[in-house]
Design a protein around this motif. Structure first.
Motif, PDB file in Angstrom:
ATOM      1  N   VAL A  90       0.842  -1.204   0.000  1.00 19.84           N
ATOM      2  CA  VAL A  90       0.000   0.000   0.000  1.00 19.84           C
ATOM      3  C   VAL A  90       0.875   1.251   0.000  1.00 19.84           C
ATOM      4  CG1 VAL A  90      -1.602   1.365   1.406  1.00 19.84           C
ATOM      5  CG2 VAL A  90      -2.005  -1.084   1.061  1.00 19.84           C
ATOM      6  N   ASP A  91       1.935   1.246   0.807  1.00 17.72           N
ATOM      7  CA  ASP A  91       2.840   2.399   0.836  1.00 17.72           C
ATOM      8  C   ASP A  91       3.527   2.591  -0.513  1.00 17.72           C
ATOM      9  OD1 ASP A  91       4.337   4.452   2.595  1.00 17.72           O
ATOM     10  OD2 ASP A  91       5.969   3.348   1.639  1.00 17.72           O
ATOM     11  N   ASP A  92       3.917   1.499  -1.164  1.00 21.22           N
ATOM     12  CA  ASP A  92       4.576   1.587  -2.471  1.00 21.22           C
ATOM     13  C   ASP A  92       3.688   2.236  -3.520  1.00 21.22           C
ATOM     14  OD1 ASP A  92       6.795   0.355  -1.426  1.00 21.22           O
ATOM     15  OD2 ASP A  92       6.370  -1.617  -2.288  1.00 21.22           O
ATOM     16  N   HIS A  93       2.373   2.086  -3.367  1.00 20.58           N
ATOM     17  CA  HIS A  93       1.423   2.639  -4.342  1.00 20.58           C
ATOM     18  C   HIS A  93       0.787   3.950  -3.874  1.00 20.58           C
ATOM     19  CE1 HIS A  93       1.669  -1.536  -5.789  1.00 20.58           C
ATOM     20  NE2 HIS A  93       1.207  -1.102  -6.927  1.00 20.58           N
ATOM     21  N   SER A  94       1.192   4.440  -2.725  1.00 21.58           N
ATOM     22  CA  SER A  94       0.498   5.586  -2.132  1.00 21.58           C
ATOM     23  C   SER A  94       0.751   6.902  -2.864  1.00 21.58           C
ATOM     24  CB  SER A  94       0.913   5.754  -0.669  1.00 21.58           C
ATOM     25  OG  SER A  94       2.291   6.134  -0.572  1.00 21.58           O
ATOM     26  N   GLY A  95       1.872   6.981  -3.588  1.00 19.62           N
ATOM     27  CA  GLY A  95       2.200   8.236  -4.256  1.00 19.62           C
ATOM     28  C   GLY A  95       2.686   9.308  -3.306  1.00 19.62           C
ATOM     29  N   LEU A  96       2.975   8.918  -2.072  1.00 17.32           N
ATOM     30  CA  LEU A  96       3.413   9.878  -1.056  1.00 17.32           C
ATOM     31  C   LEU A  96       4.883   9.674  -0.724  1.00 17.32           C
ATOM     32  CD1 LEU A  96       0.394   9.658   1.415  1.00 17.32           C
ATOM     33  CD2 LEU A  96       0.787  11.398  -0.339  1.00 17.32           C
ATOM     34  N   TRP A  97       5.615  10.772  -0.675  1.00 16.12           N
ATOM     35  CA  TRP A  97       7.018  10.730  -0.262  1.00 16.12           C
ATOM     36  C   TRP A  97       7.135  11.576   0.996  1.00 16.12           C
ATOM     37  CZ3 TRP A  97      10.591   7.476  -1.988  1.00 16.12           C
ATOM     38  CH2 TRP A  97      11.912   7.659  -1.545  1.00 16.12           C
ATOM     39  N   LEU A  98       7.012  10.904   2.138  1.00 13.18           N
ATOM     40  CA  LEU A  98       6.952  11.610   3.415  1.00 13.18           C
ATOM     41  C   LEU A  98       8.265  11.485   4.170  1.00 13.18           C
ATOM     42  CD1 LEU A  98       3.419  10.367   4.528  1.00 13.18           C
ATOM     43  CD2 LEU A  98       3.989  12.527   3.409  1.00 13.18           C
ATOM     44  N   PRO A  99       8.713  12.551   4.827  1.00 18.80           N
ATOM     45  CA  PRO A  99       9.957  12.486   5.606  1.00 18.80           C
ATOM     46  C   PRO A  99       9.828  11.504   6.767  1.00 18.80           C
ATOM     47  CG  PRO A  99       8.749  14.519   6.074  1.00 18.80           C
ATOM     48  CD  PRO A  99       8.072  13.878   4.903  1.00 18.80           C
ATOM     49  N   PHE A 142      14.169   0.322   2.676  1.00 23.74           N
ATOM     50  CA  PHE A 142      13.969  -0.376   1.400  1.00 23.74           C
ATOM     51  C   PHE A 142      14.222   0.563   0.224  1.00 23.74           C
ATOM     52  CE2 PHE A 142      11.267  -2.646   4.423  1.00 23.74           C
ATOM     53  CZ  PHE A 142      11.588  -3.978   4.163  1.00 23.74           C
ATOM     54  N   GLN A 143      15.090   0.126  -0.697  1.00 27.19           N
ATOM     55  CA  GLN A 143      15.282   0.881  -1.936  1.00 27.19           C
ATOM     56  C   GLN A 143      14.084   0.699  -2.864  1.00 27.19           C
ATOM     57  OE1 GLN A 143      19.108  -0.544  -3.390  1.00 27.19           O
ATOM     58  NE2 GLN A 143      20.155   1.168  -2.434  1.00 27.19           N
ATOM     59  N   ASN A 144      13.408  -0.421  -2.701  1.00 31.61           N
ATOM     60  CA  ASN A 144      12.169  -0.656  -3.440  1.00 31.61           C
ATOM     61  C   ASN A 144      11.046   0.028  -2.661  1.00 31.61           C
ATOM     62  OD1 ASN A 144       9.963  -1.639  -4.806  1.00 31.61           O
ATOM     63  ND2 ASN A 144      10.637  -3.774  -4.829  1.00 31.61           N
ATOM     64  N   ASN A 145      10.729   1.253  -3.071  1.00 30.29           N
ATOM     65  CA  ASN A 145       9.802   2.063  -2.289  1.00 30.29           C
ATOM     66  C   ASN A 145       8.796   2.774  -3.195  1.00 30.29           C
ATOM     67  OD1 ASN A 145      11.299   4.249  -3.387  1.00 30.29           O
ATOM     68  ND2 ASN A 145      12.792   4.051  -1.717  1.00 30.29           N
ATOM     69  N   THR A 146       8.154   3.797  -2.668  1.00 27.12           N
ATOM     70  CA  THR A 146       7.102   4.494  -3.405  1.00 27.12           C
ATOM     71  C   THR A 146       7.594   5.038  -4.741  1.00 27.12           C
ATOM     72  OG1 THR A 146       6.221   5.171  -1.255  1.00 27.12           O
ATOM     73  CG2 THR A 146       5.309   6.248  -3.203  1.00 27.12           C
ATOM     74  N   ALA A 147       8.713   5.731  -4.745  1.00 23.65           N
ATOM     75  CA  ALA A 147       9.238   6.309  -5.980  1.00 23.65           C
ATOM     76  C   ALA A 147       9.696   5.220  -6.947  1.00 23.65           C
ATOM     77  CB  ALA A 147      10.395   7.260  -5.664  1.00 23.65           C
ATOM     78  N   TYR A 148      10.321   4.184  -6.403  1.00 22.22           N
ATOM     79  CA  TYR A 148      10.814   3.071  -7.224  1.00 22.22           C
ATOM     80  C   TYR A 148       9.664   2.440  -8.019  1.00 22.22           C
ATOM     81  CZ  TYR A 148      13.477  -1.188  -8.328  1.00 22.22           C
ATOM     82  OH  TYR A 148      14.127  -2.217  -8.972  1.00 22.22           O
ATOM     83  N   HIS A 149       8.542   2.187  -7.347  1.00 19.70           N
ATOM     84  CA  HIS A 149       7.416   1.551  -8.034  1.00 19.70           C
ATOM     85  C   HIS A 149       6.638   2.556  -8.874  1.00 19.70           C
ATOM     86  CE1 HIS A 149       4.902  -1.894  -8.745  1.00 19.70           C
ATOM     87  NE2 HIS A 149       3.813  -1.165  -8.509  1.00 19.70           N
TER      88      HIS A 149
END
Length: 219
Positions: free
Chosen positions: A147-156, A164-171
Protein backbone atom coordinates in the motif's frame (compact mmCIF):
# COMPACT_ATOMS: atom_id res chain seq x y z
CA UNK A 1 3.43 13.82 -3.14
CA UNK A 2 4.72 12.40 -6.42
CA UNK A 3 1.63 13.37 -8.43
CA UNK A 4 -1.11 15.97 -8.28
CA UNK A 5 -4.83 15.26 -8.06
CA UNK A 6 -5.12 16.71 -11.56
CA UNK A 7 -2.68 14.10 -12.90
CA UNK A 8 -4.60 11.35 -11.15
CA UNK A 9 -7.89 12.48 -12.73
CA UNK A 10 -6.39 12.91 -16.21
CA UNK A 11 -4.21 9.80 -16.46
CA UNK A 12 -6.12 7.10 -14.60
CA UNK A 13 -8.74 5.26 -16.65
CA UNK A 14 -10.72 3.48 -13.94
CA UNK A 15 -13.12 5.03 -11.40
CA UNK A 16 -12.51 4.74 -7.67
CA UNK A 17 -15.70 2.70 -7.20
CA UNK A 18 -14.44 -0.02 -9.56
CA UNK A 19 -11.07 -0.05 -7.79
CA UNK A 20 -12.70 -0.52 -4.38
CA UNK A 21 -14.89 -3.38 -5.65
CA UNK A 22 -11.88 -5.12 -7.23
CA UNK A 23 -9.78 -4.80 -4.09
CA UNK A 24 -12.57 -6.11 -1.84
CA UNK A 25 -13.04 -9.13 -4.11
CA UNK A 26 -9.34 -9.92 -4.02
CA UNK A 27 -9.20 -9.55 -0.24
CA UNK A 28 -12.13 -11.96 0.12
CA UNK A 29 -10.38 -14.56 -2.05
CA UNK A 30 -7.08 -14.17 -0.20
CA UNK A 31 -8.70 -14.41 3.23
CA UNK A 32 -10.57 -17.55 2.20
CA UNK A 33 -7.45 -19.22 0.78
CA UNK A 34 -5.42 -18.24 3.85
CA UNK A 35 -8.00 -19.70 6.22
CA UNK A 36 -8.08 -22.99 4.29
CA UNK A 37 -4.28 -23.09 4.20
CA UNK A 38 -4.02 -22.47 7.94
CA UNK A 39 -6.52 -25.24 8.64
CA UNK A 40 -4.77 -27.76 6.40
CA UNK A 41 -1.31 -27.07 7.79
CA UNK A 42 -2.27 -26.62 11.44
CA UNK A 43 0.14 -28.19 13.91
CA UNK A 44 -2.08 -27.69 16.93
CA UNK A 45 -2.05 -30.39 19.60
CA UNK A 46 -5.12 -32.19 20.97
CA UNK A 47 -6.06 -29.16 23.07
CA UNK A 48 -5.86 -26.85 20.03
CA UNK A 49 -2.64 -25.12 21.06
CA UNK A 50 0.07 -24.46 18.49
CA UNK A 51 3.62 -24.19 19.77
CA UNK A 52 5.26 -21.05 18.42
CA UNK A 53 8.90 -20.93 17.37
CA UNK A 54 11.30 -18.63 19.20
CA UNK A 55 11.40 -14.95 18.20
CA UNK A 56 14.75 -15.31 16.29
CA UNK A 57 13.34 -18.28 14.35
CA UNK A 58 10.17 -16.36 13.50
CA UNK A 59 12.26 -13.41 12.25
CA UNK A 60 14.27 -15.80 10.08
CA UNK A 61 11.05 -17.32 8.72
CA UNK A 62 9.74 -13.87 7.82
CA UNK A 63 12.98 -13.00 6.01
CA UNK A 64 12.79 -16.27 4.06
CA UNK A 65 9.16 -15.56 3.20
CA UNK A 66 10.13 -12.08 1.97
CA UNK A 67 12.70 -13.51 -0.45
CA UNK A 68 10.30 -16.24 -1.64
CA UNK A 69 7.53 -13.71 -2.28
CA UNK A 70 9.90 -11.30 -4.04
CA UNK A 71 11.23 -14.06 -6.30
CA UNK A 72 7.79 -15.35 -7.22
CA UNK A 73 6.32 -11.91 -7.84
CA UNK A 74 9.29 -10.67 -9.88
CA UNK A 75 9.17 -13.49 -12.41
CA UNK A 76 5.36 -13.69 -12.67
CA UNK A 77 5.09 -9.90 -12.87
CA UNK A 78 7.80 -9.66 -15.52
CA UNK A 79 6.24 -12.44 -17.59
CA UNK A 80 2.87 -10.67 -17.50
CA UNK A 81 4.55 -7.68 -19.11
CA UNK A 82 6.47 -9.69 -21.70
CA UNK A 83 3.54 -11.85 -22.77
CA UNK A 84 1.34 -9.56 -24.86
CA UNK A 85 -1.80 -11.64 -24.34
CA UNK A 86 -1.41 -11.70 -20.54
CA UNK A 87 -0.62 -8.00 -20.42
CA UNK A 88 -3.49 -6.96 -22.65
CA UNK A 89 -6.15 -9.13 -21.02
CA UNK A 90 -4.95 -9.39 -17.41
CA UNK A 91 -2.12 -7.22 -16.10
CA UNK A 92 -3.13 -4.04 -17.94
CA UNK A 93 -6.03 -3.75 -15.48
CA UNK A 94 -3.57 -2.82 -12.73
CA UNK A 95 -1.86 -0.29 -15.01
CA UNK A 96 -5.07 1.59 -15.61
CA UNK A 97 -3.80 3.41 -12.54
CA UNK A 98 -0.98 5.31 -14.22
CA UNK A 99 -0.93 7.45 -11.11
CA UNK A 100 -1.11 4.86 -8.33
CA UNK A 101 -2.76 5.53 -5.00
CA UNK A 102 -3.01 3.54 -1.78
CA UNK A 103 -6.46 1.97 -2.24
CA UNK A 104 -5.44 0.74 -5.70
CA UNK A 105 -2.37 -1.15 -4.49
CA UNK A 106 -4.18 -4.48 -4.78
CA UNK A 107 -6.39 -3.57 -7.73
CA UNK A 108 -5.74 -6.43 -10.15
CA UNK A 109 -7.53 -8.75 -12.52
CA UNK A 110 -8.93 -11.62 -10.36
CA UNK A 111 -6.68 -14.14 -12.14
CA UNK A 112 -3.61 -12.00 -11.51
CA UNK A 113 -4.58 -11.60 -7.87
CA UNK A 114 -4.80 -15.38 -7.60
CA UNK A 115 -1.48 -16.08 -9.39
CA UNK A 116 0.65 -13.19 -8.20
CA UNK A 117 -0.53 -12.44 -4.68
CA UNK A 118 -2.52 -15.40 -3.35
CA UNK A 119 -0.31 -18.17 -4.73
CA UNK A 120 2.84 -16.16 -3.98
CA UNK A 121 1.69 -15.70 -0.40
CA UNK A 122 0.88 -19.40 -0.04
CA UNK A 123 4.35 -20.38 -1.31
CA UNK A 124 6.00 -17.93 1.09
CA UNK A 125 4.04 -19.42 3.98
CA UNK A 126 4.79 -23.04 3.07
CA UNK A 127 8.48 -22.64 2.21
CA UNK A 128 9.26 -20.60 5.34
CA UNK A 129 7.53 -23.09 7.63
CA UNK A 130 5.91 -20.35 9.70
CA UNK A 131 2.80 -20.85 11.83
CA UNK A 132 -0.49 -19.13 11.10
CA UNK A 133 0.19 -16.50 13.76
CA UNK A 134 3.57 -15.59 12.27
CA UNK A 135 1.99 -15.64 8.80
CA UNK A 136 -0.61 -13.07 9.85
CA UNK A 137 2.18 -10.73 10.97
CA UNK A 138 4.06 -11.30 7.71
CA UNK A 139 1.03 -10.83 5.45
CA UNK A 140 -0.03 -7.65 7.27
CA UNK A 141 3.50 -6.31 6.85
CA UNK A 142 3.52 -7.22 3.13
CA UNK A 143 0.14 -5.52 2.53
CA UNK A 144 1.15 -2.35 4.39
CA UNK A 145 4.40 -2.23 2.40
CA UNK A 146 2.52 -2.71 -0.89
CA UNK A 147 0.00 0.00 0.00
CA UNK A 148 2.84 2.40 0.84
CA UNK A 149 4.58 1.59 -2.47
CA UNK A 150 1.42 2.64 -4.34
CA UNK A 151 0.50 5.59 -2.13
CA UNK A 152 2.20 8.24 -4.26
CA UNK A 153 3.41 9.88 -1.06
CA UNK A 154 7.02 10.73 -0.26
CA UNK A 155 6.95 11.61 3.42
CA UNK A 156 9.96 12.49 5.61
CA UNK A 157 10.88 9.79 8.08
CA UNK A 158 8.95 7.05 6.28
CA UNK A 159 10.48 3.87 7.72
CA UNK A 160 9.95 1.96 4.46
CA UNK A 161 11.92 4.57 2.54
CA UNK A 162 14.75 4.34 5.06
CA UNK A 163 15.10 0.55 4.93
CA UNK A 164 13.97 -0.38 1.40
CA UNK A 165 15.28 0.88 -1.94
CA UNK A 166 12.17 -0.66 -3.44
CA UNK A 167 9.80 2.06 -2.29
CA UNK A 168 7.10 4.49 -3.40
CA UNK A 169 9.24 6.31 -5.98
CA UNK A 170 10.81 3.07 -7.22
CA UNK A 171 7.42 1.55 -8.03
CA UNK A 172 6.01 4.83 -9.29
CA UNK A 173 8.62 4.70 -12.07
CA UNK A 174 7.23 1.31 -13.12
CA UNK A 175 3.72 2.76 -13.47
CA UNK A 176 4.92 5.46 -15.86
CA UNK A 177 5.07 4.79 -19.62
CA UNK A 178 8.85 5.09 -19.86
CA UNK A 179 9.38 2.73 -16.92
CA UNK A 180 6.81 0.11 -17.84
CA UNK A 181 9.42 -2.56 -18.65
CA UNK A 182 11.57 -1.83 -15.62
CA UNK A 183 11.41 -2.02 -11.81
CA UNK A 184 9.31 -5.19 -11.71
CA UNK A 185 10.49 -6.10 -8.20
CA UNK A 186 7.90 -6.03 -5.45
CA UNK A 187 7.17 -5.69 -2.64
CA UNK A 188 10.41 -5.73 -0.63
CA UNK A 189 13.77 -5.73 -2.43
CA UNK A 190 15.17 -4.68 -5.81
CA UNK A 191 17.62 -7.59 -6.07
CA UNK A 192 16.14 -9.31 -9.13
CA UNK A 193 15.87 -6.05 -11.09
CA UNK A 194 19.53 -5.33 -10.43
CA UNK A 195 20.71 -8.86 -11.24
CA UNK A 196 18.67 -9.24 -14.44
CA UNK A 197 19.05 -5.77 -15.96
CA UNK A 198 15.55 -4.41 -15.38
CA UNK A 199 16.52 -1.79 -12.81
CA UNK A 200 15.66 1.78 -13.83
CA UNK A 201 17.57 4.38 -11.79
CA UNK A 202 15.87 7.66 -10.94
CA UNK A 203 16.33 10.74 -8.82
CA UNK A 204 13.78 12.75 -6.87
CA UNK A 205 13.33 16.38 -7.88
CA UNK A 206 11.61 18.82 -5.56
CA UNK A 207 9.02 20.80 -7.48
CA UNK A 208 8.54 24.58 -7.06
CA UNK A 209 4.80 24.13 -6.50
CA UNK A 210 5.44 21.52 -3.82
CA UNK A 211 5.90 17.77 -3.83
CA UNK A 212 8.40 15.66 -5.73
CA UNK A 213 8.84 14.01 -9.10
CA UNK A 214 10.69 10.74 -9.76
CA UNK A 215 12.74 11.49 -12.88
CA UNK A 216 14.63 8.83 -14.76
CA UNK A 217 18.40 9.15 -14.83
CA UNK A 218 19.81 9.51 -18.33
CA UNK A 219 23.00 7.71 -19.30
Amino acid sequence: MLHTKKEEDEKNSVPLSAVVKGVLLQQLVQATVAQLLFMLTSKADASGITTQASIPVQILQIIIAMFVMDTWQYFVHRYMHQNKFLYRHIHSQHHRLVVPYAIGALYNHPLEGLLLDTLGGALSFLVSGMTARTAVIFFCFAVIKTVDDHSGLWLPGNIFHLFFQNNTAYHDVHHQLQGLKYNYSQPFFSIWDRLLGTHMPYHLVKLPEGGFEARLKKD
